[in-house]
Design a protein around this motif. Sequence first.
Motif, PDB file in Angstrom:
ATOM      1  N   GLY A  95      20.994 -69.002 -48.555  1.00 44.36           N
ATOM      2  CA  GLY A  95      20.517 -68.158 -49.663  1.00 44.36           C
ATOM      3  C   GLY A  95      21.450 -68.264 -50.984  1.00 44.36           C
ATOM      4  O   GLY A  95      20.941 -67.687 -51.799  1.00 44.36           O
ATOM      5  N   LYS A 364      22.056 -64.795 -41.864  1.00 43.96           N
ATOM      6  CA  LYS A 364      21.715 -64.689 -43.433  1.00 43.96           C
ATOM      7  C   LYS A 364      20.100 -64.381 -43.235  1.00 43.96           C
ATOM      8  O   LYS A 364      19.310 -65.026 -42.415  1.00 43.96           O
ATOM      9  CB  LYS A 364      21.981 -65.907 -43.891  1.00 43.96           C
ATOM     10  N   ILE A 366      17.369 -64.448 -45.551  1.00 45.65           N
ATOM     11  CA  ILE A 366      16.806 -65.074 -46.806  1.00 45.65           C
ATOM     12  C   ILE A 366      15.326 -64.442 -47.283  1.00 45.65           C
ATOM     13  O   ILE A 366      14.494 -64.387 -46.353  1.00 45.65           O
ATOM     14  CB  ILE A 366      16.730 -66.771 -46.793  1.00 45.65           C
ATOM     15  N   SER A 381      16.591 -65.679 -52.579  1.00 47.83           N
ATOM     16  CA  SER A 381      17.684 -64.829 -52.573  1.00 47.83           C
ATOM     17  C   SER A 381      18.168 -64.453 -50.928  1.00 47.83           C
ATOM     18  O   SER A 381      17.596 -64.821 -50.130  1.00 47.83           O
ATOM     19  CB  SER A 381      17.682 -63.695 -53.346  1.00 47.83           C
ATOM     20  N   LYS A 382      18.749 -63.051 -50.944  1.00 48.60           N
ATOM     21  CA  LYS A 382      18.891 -62.778 -49.427  1.00 48.60           C
ATOM     22  C   LYS A 382      19.404 -61.324 -49.679  1.00 48.60           C
ATOM     23  O   LYS A 382      19.886 -60.808 -50.629  1.00 48.60           O
ATOM     24  CB  LYS A 382      20.089 -63.540 -48.855  1.00 48.60           C
TER      25      LYS A 382
END
Length: 505
Positions: A95, A364, A366, A381-382
């Motif tokens: 991300g 993560k 994302i 993004s994340k």
Amino acid sequence: MAQVLPFNGFYTSSDPKNSSRECVNYVPMRHDSGSLSEYTLETTEGISESVATDGKSWTGRSFSWSVDTGSGISLSAFLPVYDTDKFKLLKTSSGTTIDSFDVFTVDSFPINAKVISSSNNNTIAMACEYSGLTSSGQKLVSINADLDVEATGDVPTDVRFGDMAYLGDRFIYMAKSEASTNKPIKIFYSDILDPTVIDSLSYFSDISQPTRTTGIHVLNNRLYVFSEEGYSVWSNTPDVNLPFIIQKGSSGSVGLLNSDAKTELGGTLYFAGVSDGTTSLYSLSPSGISKLGNDAIENDLSQEDSITAFSFRHSNRDFICLNGEQTICYDISTGEFHKRSIFDRGFNKEVAWPIKDSETIGDKNIVFGQYDLDYSEVIISKFDKSIGTELGATINRKLVTSPFNSNGASNLVRELAFQTSVDYSSGAPVSLPSLELSVSKNFGYDYGTVKTQEFDSNGDHGKILRFMNIGFFRQAFVFKLETSTIYPHNILKMLVRLEKGFRQI
């Protein structure tokens, strides 16, 4: 004596007077009986500001791909985009780092650009469609595990692809029909292990369906072919001349709204389905099909012409998101719904959540989307639970409760109190954020004066937010809570101190 007011569900009735309950940018959470409260509201996790990308236009759905690199399995997320004169794949594993791969170059600036994609363990297949000022066309592209374009192929004449799947060593392409074409359409299949070779006669159709085909999906080694009003199930055969056959008696009466309105999670397909003209949220698994929506959700979905469905994780729980003109989220573990929105400065109003897809890579979560003043930049993004903002924007959050009454008796509400928590780990506040309260006597159609209380100060965890002298209510009272702050916060418990009257309604 104070009594507890329950968070007793949201979006359950199509009549707002019966159940005027809103939960926007809060997530209803259930807890065990030993908790401070068995039902709380958590702010939605923040989203870090978007990283820079080489793509300007969103052209297709994201997907994750597991590849054996020789030194171990690598799992990455990919997003097809368009930029200037190229179709590209954006790749991310965290991300925060983005790699870009050119896939296909076009010789004119596209007015429309669309990619559908699918993958097995060794190959990504992409169907790139464009229409421009001077030319238009489609290309099939095969990408290998080293992310090199291995082969390209032409598309049979007059065929436009609308959905894609993979089964039995073949890539399967659903042809795209116009809305006015109210009939089944062709489903093409590629040569074995080569997505770029399709014979113009290599197709089949579900002629048992009276309406146009809207999507295909492979689940548990079966191909589901959806129409506007139903679906059928197909299996793979070793016959090279007839590689797919319909399973007799497998048809169902729930259709699919559009090809993007479905997502698979944990061996279950979740989708915006249509039955008897009504759109609802459904799940499909080996055990059968289930309707998950209710009157309120179906009332909202009836206003949607097209939906993107995807899954995401919040606080280690899985959610299904239906994103259209508004954004509806479903908690798989509890069956609760909430909504997501963001304030758009260009339109000067709350709009649907700009996130269109999400992939979980390791730890993560994302997200992919498109959001700014002219929707010309792709978001990668994340989620970040330490912040309360999304893509740098402060999020407006709202809760509207159900009507509270005392079995028809009038109520004099002396006090409403809230136990809350707030997280200042992203930075000590210059001024304390506040909780706003307004109360309605007419079931949420109108509200009185807004009252404000500040949250705990940094390091203080014992404050109760008290609102005094709420008023007299002959029938029932509904209250609305609103916040607009950069800090994550939770509403843990609602308390009321009231006197019941003797007047019966």
